[in-house]
Design a protein around this motif. Structure first.
Motif, mmCIF file in Angstrom:
data_model
loop_
_atom_site.group_PDB
_atom_site.id
_atom_site.type_symbol
_atom_site.label_atom_id
_atom_site.label_comp_id
_atom_site.label_asym_id
_atom_site.label_seq_id
_atom_site.Cartn_x
_atom_site.Cartn_y
_atom_site.Cartn_z
ATOM 1 N N VAL A 78 -23.982 4.364 -13.532
ATOM 2 C CA VAL A 78 -23.456 3.006 -13.660
ATOM 3 C C VAL A 78 -22.093 3.146 -14.317
ATOM 4 C CG1 VAL A 78 -23.805 0.717 -14.676
ATOM 5 C CG2 VAL A 78 -25.786 2.083 -13.980
ATOM 6 N N ARG A 79 -21.030 2.751 -13.607
ATOM 7 C CA ARG A 79 -19.675 2.859 -14.152
ATOM 8 C C ARG A 79 -19.263 1.507 -14.737
ATOM 9 N NH1 ARG A 79 -15.483 6.296 -14.081
ATOM 10 N NH2 ARG A 79 -16.476 7.699 -12.618
ATOM 11 N N LEU A 80 -18.701 1.556 -15.942
ATOM 12 C CA LEU A 80 -18.257 0.348 -16.622
ATOM 13 C C LEU A 80 -16.763 0.129 -16.419
ATOM 14 C CD1 LEU A 80 -20.169 0.862 -20.000
ATOM 15 C CD2 LEU A 80 -20.935 -0.363 -17.957
ATOM 16 N N SER A 81 -16.319 -1.095 -16.644
ATOM 17 C CA SER A 81 -14.897 -1.409 -16.514
ATOM 18 C C SER A 81 -14.137 -1.117 -17.807
ATOM 19 C CB SER A 81 -14.721 -2.885 -16.128
ATOM 20 O OG SER A 81 -15.324 -3.713 -17.110
ATOM 21 N N VAL A 84 -15.036 1.656 -26.295
ATOM 22 C CA VAL A 84 -14.974 0.191 -26.358
ATOM 23 C C VAL A 84 -16.321 -0.416 -25.985
ATOM 24 C CG1 VAL A 84 -13.880 -1.874 -25.376
ATOM 25 C CG2 VAL A 84 -12.510 0.169 -25.856
ATOM 26 N N ALA A 85 -16.935 0.101 -24.938
ATOM 27 C CA ALA A 85 -18.220 -0.428 -24.457
ATOM 28 C C ALA A 85 -19.301 -0.313 -25.515
ATOM 29 C CB ALA A 85 -18.652 0.291 -23.187
ATOM 30 N N GLY A 137 -18.385 5.241 -19.059
ATOM 31 C CA GLY A 137 -17.244 4.348 -19.222
ATOM 32 C C GLY A 137 -16.247 4.534 -18.092
ATOM 33 N N ALA A 138 -15.233 3.683 -18.067
ATOM 34 C CA ALA A 138 -14.177 3.780 -17.062
ATOM 35 C C ALA A 138 -13.454 5.118 -17.170
ATOM 36 C CB ALA A 138 -13.189 2.626 -17.237
ATOM 37 N N ASP A 139 -13.496 5.718 -18.361
ATOM 38 C CA ASP A 139 -12.858 7.014 -18.602
ATOM 39 C C ASP A 139 -13.751 8.187 -18.214
ATOM 40 O OD1 ASP A 139 -14.720 6.466 -20.577
ATOM 41 O OD2 ASP A 139 -13.359 6.796 -22.253
ATOM 42 N N GLY A 140 -14.960 7.909 -17.680
ATOM 43 C CA GLY A 140 -15.862 8.960 -17.251
ATOM 44 C C GLY A 140 -16.723 9.540 -18.368
ATOM 45 N N LEU A 193 -19.497 -6.048 -17.928
ATOM 46 C CA LEU A 193 -18.744 -4.793 -18.097
ATOM 47 C C LEU A 193 -18.997 -3.801 -16.971
ATOM 48 C CD1 LEU A 193 -19.113 -4.018 -21.919
ATOM 49 C CD2 LEU A 193 -17.065 -4.720 -20.701
ATOM 50 N N ILE A 194 -19.929 -4.112 -16.073
ATOM 51 C CA ILE A 194 -20.281 -3.174 -15.010
ATOM 52 C C ILE A 194 -19.262 -3.263 -13.879
ATOM 53 C CG2 ILE A 194 -22.023 -2.545 -13.299
ATOM 54 C CD1 ILE A 194 -24.077 -3.833 -15.274
ATOM 55 N N ALA A 195 -18.633 -2.115 -13.599
ATOM 56 C CA ALA A 195 -17.654 -2.056 -12.506
ATOM 57 C C ALA A 195 -18.342 -1.729 -11.190
ATOM 58 C CB ALA A 195 -16.577 -1.024 -12.818
ATOM 59 N N GLY A 196 -19.438 -0.950 -11.262
ATOM 60 C CA GLY A 196 -20.149 -0.609 -10.042
ATOM 61 C C GLY A 196 -21.168 0.488 -10.275
ATOM 62 N N VAL A 197 -21.968 0.753 -9.255
ATOM 63 C CA VAL A 197 -22.971 1.805 -9.305
ATOM 64 C C VAL A 197 -22.571 2.857 -8.288
ATOM 65 C CG1 VAL A 197 -25.409 2.351 -8.945
ATOM 66 C CG2 VAL A 197 -24.769 0.189 -10.007
ATOM 67 N N GLU A 198 -22.460 4.107 -8.764
ATOM 68 C CA GLU A 198 -22.079 5.220 -7.894
ATOM 69 C C GLU A 198 -23.175 6.271 -7.968
ATOM 70 O OE1 GLU A 198 -18.436 6.502 -9.651
ATOM 71 O OE2 GLU A 198 -17.468 4.574 -9.364
ATOM 72 N N GLY A 199 -23.997 6.350 -6.944
ATOM 73 C CA GLY A 199 -25.092 7.309 -6.944
ATOM 74 C C GLY A 199 -26.077 6.983 -8.051
#
Length: 77
Positions: free
Chosen positions: A61-64, A69-70, A12-15, A52-58
């Motif tokens: 998959v990080r969500l917005s 909530v997700a 999630g956006a909160d890690g 809901l996908i904010a981006g891919v880091e390594g």
């Protein structure tokens, strides 16, 4: 969505850990059943909408949205 691969961690956006990618299906990420949670969610696949996908880091998959909530947004039997 092409950067998202099987077994990547979804956070999630909160890690906070949301789940593990089983596969990408029709514009959504299908999470593995082992990450399906407890209680009424146990044994059901969860899906995360690509919106809901904010981006891919390594390998993540990080969500917005935050993890709690997700998870409530993507339950399917």
């Amino acid at each position: 969505m092409t950067d998202i691969k099987e077994h990547m961690e979804v956070i999630g956006a909160d890690g906070v850990h949301v789940g593990t990618v089983d596969k990408v299906e029709g514009g959504r990420i299908k999470l593995t059943k082992k990450d399906s949670g407890e209680g009424s969610h146990k044994g059901h696949h969860h899906f995360i909408d690509k919106g809901l996908i904010a981006g891919v880091e390594g390998n993540k998959v990080r969500l917005s949205a935050n993890a709690d909530v997700a998870v409530t947004m993507g339950v399917e039997k």
